[in-house]
Design a protein around this motif. Sequence first.
Motif, short mmCIF file in Angstrom:
data_model
loop_
_atom_site.label_atom_id
_atom_site.label_comp_id
_atom_site.label_asym_id
_atom_site.label_seq_id
_atom_site.Cartn_x
_atom_site.Cartn_y
_atom_site.Cartn_z
N ASP A 57 0.77 -0.93 -0.02
CA ASP A 57 0.07 -0.06 0.13
C ASP A 57 0.75 1.24 0.25
O ASP A 57 0.20 2.38 -0.05
CB ASP A 57 -0.76 0.12 1.09
CG ASP A 57 -0.06 -0.04 2.54
OD1 ASP A 57 1.12 -0.29 2.51
OD2 ASP A 57 -1.00 -0.03 3.57
N GLY A 58 2.18 1.19 0.11
CA GLY A 58 2.88 2.31 -0.12
C GLY A 58 3.26 3.05 1.34
O GLY A 58 3.88 4.07 1.36
N HIS A 59 2.44 2.39 2.36
CA HIS A 59 2.83 3.06 3.65
C HIS A 59 3.88 2.37 4.69
O HIS A 59 4.07 1.34 4.41
CB HIS A 59 1.54 2.85 4.38
CG HIS A 59 0.26 3.84 3.97
ND1 HIS A 59 -0.77 3.16 3.07
CD2 HIS A 59 0.23 5.29 3.75
CE1 HIS A 59 -1.47 4.30 2.65
NE2 HIS A 59 -1.07 5.39 2.96
N PHE A 60 4.53 3.29 5.12
CA PHE A 60 5.91 2.84 6.09
C PHE A 60 5.26 2.08 7.10
O PHE A 60 4.11 2.23 7.81
CB PHE A 60 6.69 3.89 6.55
CG PHE A 60 7.86 3.60 7.39
CD1 PHE A 60 8.93 2.97 6.89
CD2 PHE A 60 7.49 3.65 8.86
CE1 PHE A 60 9.96 2.61 7.85
CE2 PHE A 60 8.59 3.26 9.61
CZ PHE A 60 9.65 2.76 9.37
N SER A 61 6.11 1.06 7.63
CA SER A 61 5.70 0.11 8.62
C SER A 61 7.14 -0.10 9.20
O SER A 61 8.13 -0.51 8.63
CB SER A 61 4.76 -0.98 8.45
OG SER A 61 5.36 -1.95 7.65
N ASN A 62 7.27 -0.37 10.56
CA ASN A 62 8.28 -0.88 11.20
C ASN A 62 8.78 -2.28 10.77
O ASN A 62 9.92 -2.76 10.69
CB ASN A 62 8.29 -0.94 12.86
CG ASN A 62 8.06 0.53 13.29
OD1 ASN A 62 8.67 1.40 12.68
ND2 ASN A 62 7.63 0.75 14.37
N GLY A 63 7.85 -3.19 10.68
CA GLY A 63 8.21 -4.62 10.22
C GLY A 63 8.61 -4.53 8.79
O GLY A 63 9.67 -5.21 8.55
N SER A 64 8.12 -3.66 7.97
CA SER A 64 8.64 -3.82 6.59
C SER A 64 10.22 -3.13 6.60
O SER A 64 11.04 -3.67 5.90
CB SER A 64 7.85 -3.02 5.42
OG SER A 64 8.01 -1.52 6.03
N TRP A 66 12.19 -3.41 9.14
CA TRP A 66 13.12 -4.51 9.62
C TRP A 66 13.27 -5.50 8.65
O TRP A 66 14.55 -5.94 8.43
CB TRP A 66 12.52 -5.36 10.81
CG TRP A 66 12.85 -6.42 11.41
CD1 TRP A 66 12.46 -7.58 11.39
CD2 TRP A 66 14.53 -6.83 11.73
NE1 TRP A 66 13.26 -8.70 11.77
CE2 TRP A 66 14.49 -8.15 12.14
CE3 TRP A 66 15.59 -5.79 11.96
CZ2 TRP A 66 15.74 -8.56 12.67
CZ3 TRP A 66 16.62 -6.37 12.48
CH2 TRP A 66 16.71 -7.56 12.68
N HIS A 67 12.55 -5.82 7.93
CA HIS A 67 12.66 -7.13 6.65
C HIS A 67 13.55 -6.35 5.66
O HIS A 67 14.33 -7.27 4.93
CB HIS A 67 11.52 -7.36 6.33
CG HIS A 67 10.65 -8.46 6.97
ND1 HIS A 67 11.20 -9.64 7.48
CD2 HIS A 67 9.50 -8.40 7.70
CE1 HIS A 67 10.18 -10.33 8.10
NE2 HIS A 67 9.32 -9.29 8.44
N ILE A 71 16.14 -4.37 6.33
CA ILE A 71 17.68 -4.18 6.73
C ILE A 71 18.15 -5.56 7.29
O ILE A 71 19.47 -5.85 7.36
CB ILE A 71 17.94 -3.28 7.69
CG1 ILE A 71 17.12 -3.53 9.22
CG2 ILE A 71 17.35 -1.74 7.35
CD1 ILE A 71 17.29 -2.52 10.09
N ARG A 72 17.48 -6.42 7.54
CA ARG A 72 17.89 -7.62 8.16
C ARG A 72 18.59 -8.46 7.19
O ARG A 72 18.16 -8.54 6.10
CB ARG A 72 16.62 -8.42 8.92
CG ARG A 72 15.71 -9.04 7.92
CD ARG A 72 14.58 -9.96 8.59
NE ARG A 72 14.94 -10.91 9.44
CZ ARG A 72 14.77 -12.23 9.10
NH1 ARG A 72 14.19 -12.35 7.76
NH2 ARG A 72 15.04 -13.19 9.71
N LYS A 73 19.66 -9.44 7.66
CA LYS A 73 20.21 -10.12 6.72
C LYS A 73 19.42 -11.57 6.79
O LYS A 73 19.67 -12.33 8.06
CB LYS A 73 21.63 -10.27 7.24
CG LYS A 73 22.39 -8.92 7.14
CD LYS A 73 23.98 -9.09 7.51
CE LYS A 73 24.59 -7.80 7.44
NZ LYS A 73 25.98 -8.00 7.75
N HIS A 74 19.16 -12.17 5.73
CA HIS A 74 18.51 -13.26 5.78
C HIS A 74 19.38 -14.49 5.63
O HIS A 74 20.30 -14.32 4.62
CB HIS A 74 17.39 -13.42 4.38
CG HIS A 74 16.17 -12.41 4.75
ND1 HIS A 74 15.10 -12.47 5.13
CD2 HIS A 74 16.37 -11.01 4.34
CE1 HIS A 74 14.43 -11.55 5.30
NE2 HIS A 74 14.99 -10.64 4.52
N LYS A 75 19.26 -15.56 6.53
CA LYS A 75 20.20 -16.60 6.27
C LYS A 75 19.35 -17.74 5.72
O LYS A 75 18.18 -17.93 5.94
CB LYS A 75 20.80 -17.03 7.73
CG LYS A 75 21.52 -15.90 8.34
CD LYS A 75 22.12 -16.50 9.68
CE LYS A 75 23.04 -15.39 10.17
NZ LYS A 75 23.60 -15.76 11.43
#
Length: 329
Positions: A247-254, A256-257, A259-263
């Motif tokens: 939807d183009g709106h900022f969220s803390n969860g998005s 975090w995903h 900048i996080r490094k996916h293993k």
Amino acid sequence: MHDLNFIHFSMHKNGPQITHLAYADDIIIFSSGNSKSIKLVMKQIRNYEISSGKIVNKDKGFFLVGPKSCAYRINRIRNKTGFLDKSFPFTYLGCPIYIYRKRLSYFDNMTAKIIERLSGWQGNMLPCGGKMYPVSKKWCTSNSQAWKYLLWARDKCKNQIIWKINDGQCYFWWDNWTEMGPLAQLCPNFITRSTNKKKVKDFISNNIWDVQRLYNTLPSPVALHISSIKLGQCNKSDYAIWKATEDGHFSNGSAWHTIRKHKVTNAAIGTIWHKSIPFKQFFMCWRIYYGRVPLYKGLNISDSQNNADCLCCFVPKNETIQHVFAESN
């Protein structure tokens, strides 16, 4: 106070009976207001002065009584103690001490100190005006790892922001409004001192692109792409879109995903770490899987007598994880 003539400050019988609170060189003494108790308190203060060689500062000390205490009792305590009286609330160790209902005015001093501290931090760390970012300190090798990670996270999140053009107040070179990234990164050799601080509105005329000026300022492929971007309503402000959400709106969860490094998920470890397996067993399995078991082979220990061989087998072999847990007798 162990004297039988001393009457304690009235407190609830089910709670702790507090006689004093002390911190560093500050002390609060709780006592009743009768003459005998006041004399005993002053006697203890004089004993302290004699034994320690220190004098209690009566200019800084004071006493407090209930709001309904009569003037006669207050004057009597003044004469016996030499201290002046004060009224509630008062501040002790930075916190307001009050009676009756809590009021916001009691916390004015504390709030003022917090605001002053935050304002000082903001003045040192946060630039003002424009579209400046809170994290704007220059990267250098002397910065801490935490600060470097903040700068890295800032750049990762900044790439997720796209500006939609209406009145053209975005910066032409530094904001990502082309969906290709900031033009300063795409065309660094085309920036001049005269165009460094230009805004998008400088390249718009009558709510349409000034194509000739775009071609004079940018490479032809970039100018062609910009000329195909639809412009919004010139009487509205530009607005940002967060690409990481639908939807183009900022969220803390998005964020975090972003900048996080996916293993990569390890299926074997997922089988070991299971709620149905006792902790000691799956922890031991985890150590075996990663070779964290203290064996001769893993520790690189050599012994002239056993030569790092397993002594539990009829035919000794090297003490490795494979041998101990899979092949041994």
